[in-house]
Structures are given as C-alpha cells and as structure tokens.
Design an enzyme around this catalytic site. Sequence first.
Site: not given
Ligand code: BGC
Length: 391
Positions: A146, A220, A355, A121
């Site tokens: 992201h 991810h 991650e 974020r």
């Molecule tokens: C975040 C989560 C998010 C997810 C999305 C993660 O990297 O920390 O908050 O909902 O990604 O799929």
Amino acid sequence: MPSNTLTRTRLAIVFTVGFAAALGPALVAATPAWSAEGGRPSISKKHFGTLAGGEKIDVYTLRNSGGMRVKILTYGGILQSIEVPDSRGRPANVTLGFDNLSDYVKKSPYFGCITGRYANRIAKGRFTLDGKTYRLATNDGPNHLHGGAKGFDKRVWKADPFRRGGSVGLVMTYTSPNGEEGYPGTLRTRVVYTLTGDNRIRMDYRATTSRPTVVNLTNHAYFNLRGEGNGRILGHELQINASRYTPVDKTLIPTGKTPGLGGTPLDFRAPTAIGDRIDNKHQQITRGGGYDHNYVLDGRGLRTAATVVEPDSGRVLKVITDQPGLQFYSGNFLDGTLRGTGGRLYPKRSGFALESQHFPDSPNHANFPSTVLRPGDVYRTTTIYAFSTVS
Ligand code: BGC
C-alpha cells in the site's frame, strides 16, 4: 434563538454550491449558512484535528437527497463515515473508522483511505522499469504494501468542494514528489469523490507523471452493512463477477498464474454468505487467514464487479469499476483491539474490503495487465460504491 438559526451558527462553514462547474478545482463560492434541510444536497467543512507537525486536517460532510451522509478527511482522503438508510429508512454508518485523527495516524489498517502509489503488494519492495531497479520500503514482512511507510493514506490532500445537479463532491489533489517512498517521477494525483442523488459514491482517479513509473490507486474502505461495530460480516451475501483469480504464495504475493475459480471455496460467482466457507482448509484460504485475494474480473469497461447483500438490514452495496482486478479482504487481521467511530471494538472479520485495482505485484509479472505510467500519458480509473436496499 430559533432552532434553525442555532443549527446554522453551529455549522462551521456550509457551502452553497449551485454554480460549481464539472470536474475542476476551486469550484465553489463559500457562502456560509446554508443547510441541507429539506433534503437538498449540501457540503460543509469542519476542523477534525492537527497533525504533530502542525498541519490542520478538515472533515467535509456531504449530504444528498437520498438520505446519505458521507464524511471525508483531508488526511489520506479517508472516507471516515458513510451513513446509508436500511430497508426501513433507518441510517447507520456502514464503514469502519475512528472518531479522532490520532488513531488514524497511529493505528489505522488503511480504513477508508486513498491507497497509493501502489495499492497492494510489490514483492520484496523491488521492481525494474526500463532496465533500472527501484527499491521501496518493505513494510509487510518481506514485501511492500500500500505505497510504503508513508503512502497516500498518510498524506494531506487538498480538497475543493463542488456541486453539480443533485450531486455534491470533493476534488482531492496531492502531488507526490519524484522519489517519494522510492518511486520514480513526480506524480500529480487527483481523486474526485462524488456523492450522487441516487446513493452512489463515485471515485474518479487521475494521475500524470514526470518520469516512467508504476501506479495503482484504490480506496480501502472496510464495510459492515449492519453498521460499523455491529458484529461480524460473515452473514453478508457476496457475489463477485470473476471466473479467475491470482493465487498467492505464503507472503501473499501472486504466483503469476490465473487459474479458474470453479470448484474452489473462493468462487463467489453465485451469491454466497462470506462465512460459509471462510474456514475451509483450502491452501489459499489458510494462507490468507480467510479471504485476502485478487479476483480477475470478467468483462471490461465500467461494470459491476461485486454485489453484497446484508439480509437483516436489507442494505445492498454494488462495487462498479473499470479495473481488471478486485481484492476481496475479509478483515482477517482485525483483532478486537481497535475501537471504532461509534465507540465499539472491531473484532476479527467485522469489516470487509473490496478494493478495485490492478493485480498485486504487477510490476514483477509481465503477463499481468501493465501498471506502467509514462510522461504524457494519463492514468484514469473510476470506481463506484452504489448503495440500495432490498426488503
Ligand atoms: C490486504 C491485506 C492487508 C490489508 C491491510 C488489504 O488490502 O490485502 O492483506 O492486511 O489490506 O489492512
């Protein structure tokens, strides 16, 4: 027709890759009809789907001599499937994903993708660099997540296969134009995926920019070491080599502090089942709806960040990285509505992500390690998913 001939004709293109060089593009002579029988590493390509705009997406299948088979899409550079043997040698796909392109385009919660330009974020979709304020999409409540509305997970990557010794891999490249998703600078990005003979998926990232910018790339993948679609991940035993973390506000933006984990239910320095404390009333856990936190990793350089052991299958995953942080996300937002690769629904907490990354919202926290990339500098980082078993 002899069965091996049949197999050969069914394979779309199988590359012999014996002459490939190290890490450059266009490494492989495309010689059809060579398979991995006998445990030799191989790489093959097939059509996976077509985007609404007409772009064709491929799936590459990488095999090694250790019993692993990994599928990678040119859409989002997605690790679509990771088959790994259990302690008795039986393979299962341990990563969450879809069996078709349309679900990735319409519904994916970032399954297996290359995440960028900025993984995690950025508060209020805003940051200031060299006195200039940049505005990014707010696609996660008030925040940027992201890489925005169309991040690297939704881009088409060029893929060049290679073989080096007992390893096979793909060089993925994508050039993000200046201003894409609001970020300054043309970002030339390369991610090299290597499947080694000893059951590691190695990811080497590289990026350069034409103007000062910020960058934070990761993968991810969601894992379930029992096999995707095979229940929740609460029994997995996790150990994270971190003594501190970055607590978050209600919108999951770091407060800027890095307190010790000692005495909190977020402390994973000793191996602990993910489910043991996941419903603890600790404010940080309730804010994340479970674990959704960045751990400040101990040590520097390429080192083991986390180890996960799944006791029933005996599968073990180690995440090795040179990054300063690791987001542990326990799949809290999975809600049983997505149907995965094997045809089964994914309930809440049926996959977890680890991650490797710089800390969330670093562009707005001068005390966090810098994510600024300037022209002439090269962004480089390496993360390895290392698989093994215990009996
Ligand atoms: C975040 C989560 C998010 C997810 C999305 C993660 O990297 O920390 O908050 O909902 O990604 O799929």
